[in-house]
Design a protein around this motif. Structure first.
Motif: not given
Ligand code: MG
Ligand code: C2E
Ligand code: MG
Ligand code: MG
Length: 290
Positions: A180-181, A237
């Protein structure tokens, strides 16, 4: 500077600190009550595949339905839940609930949706994550490949040997792993090599650059090409505009998540979205919200 201000100043700092400490203790109490009163709720945000042969996914995002303040987002309490250790118990509930919800979702063009759950570093260290997840899968009947866990580079940095063992065990179950990220942490490439994730979620900081920066556009295209080489699917995202969506589509980004398609929705609303909106979204890469 502080010394020159003398006793008054240090007393001031002490008061500030005590004040801060009290605020934290109050929030701890409140959060504990919230857990007992079952005020937490999972929202779901659609993750749309740009290739119609892949299934829709949804990310589970925690919300606190506060009795007086209304819906409270995770930035106001997630760190506190982690620091106090409450995230371990709540995290088990999150995993179980997400798996139960996902088994009830309608298929879209014949494909069952996949659910993605954020896992914090604490859960890796203080929970038997493999036990929790395999129990959640067998109790709910959700096929392992319909569950993805999202971890951050921060976690990979802290505790890599134990984390690697857990991730390998989860992969052996058939569960998918996403970083993530992606891009805003450190040493991303060494983590990719070591953990070999199924999916990378590119942080919205990079995605939003599409509108203004040709360099950011090329950086995204390069990450997508890297994913292609390594058989890692890429999720963008924070996609908010048609321009961003079109650019990502033209460069064969695998999945798109963002307000452009939908904000995170309460579970009942998400189910309606799957029934009424998702079929059209998946059928046409150039679908526009009305
Ligand atoms: Mg994220
Ligand atoms: P994340 O995992 O990176 O989740 C994506 C965040 O971006 C979500 O914020 C989502 O609402 C927001 N977002 C999605 N699309 C857009 C967009 O187009 N524009 C903008 N500006 N934002 C968008 P949210 O729900 O406030 O969650 C924040 C963070 O809290 C998450 O970041 C995740 O790190 C953490 N979190 C949320 N739910 C959980 C949970 O169940 N467990 C754990 N451990 N952490 C969670
Ligand atoms: Mg996430
Ligand atoms: Mg983020």
């Amino acid at each position: 500077q502080v010394k020159a201000e003398g006793r008054g100043a240090s007393q001031f700092y002490r008061q500030e600190f005590t004040h801060h400490l009290n605020a934290r203790m109050n929030l701890d109490d409140e959060l504990e009550k919230a857990v007992n009163r079952q005020e937490f709720e999972l929202f779901y945000q659609p993750i749309v595949p740009l290739d119609a042969t892949h299934s829709i996914k949804a990310e589970a995002l925690i919300r606190w339905r506060h009795p007086t303040r209304g819906l409270v987002g995770p930035f106001e309490f997630i760190n506190q839940l982690e620091d106090s250790g409450m995230i371990v118990e709540l995290g088990r509930w999150i995993i179980r609930t997400a798996c139960q919800h996902a088994t009830c979702w309608p298929r879209v063009h014949g494909q069952a949706p996949e659910v993605s759950v954020n896992i914090s570093a604490r859960q890796f260290r203080f929970d038997d994550l493999v036990g929790t997840i395999s129990a959640a899968l067998s109790d709910s009947g959700l096929p392992p490949e319909k569950l993805c866990i999202e971890i951050t580079e921060k976690l990979l940095m802290i505790d890599s040997d134990a984390t690697l063992a857990t991730i390998d065990a989860l992969k052996a179950l058939g569960v998918k792993v996403a970083i993530d990220d992606f891009g805003i942490g450190y040493s991303s490439l060494s983590y990719i090599r070591r953990f070999q994730p199924d999916n990378l979620k590119i942080d919205r900081e990079f995605v939003q650059g599409i509108d203004t920066s040709e360099y950011d556009q090329r950086l995204l295209a390069a990450i997508i090409a890297m994913g292609d080489q390594l058989h890692i699917s890429i999720t963008a995202e924070g996609v908010e505009t048609g321009l961003q969506r079109n650019y990502l589509h033209e460069h064969h980004c695998g999945y798109i998540q963002g307000y452009f398609y939908s904000k995170p929705l309460a579970e009942t609303e998400f189910r309606l979205w799957l029934e009424h909106t998702a079929p059209a979204v998946v059928a046409s890469p150039y679908w526009q919200p009305t």
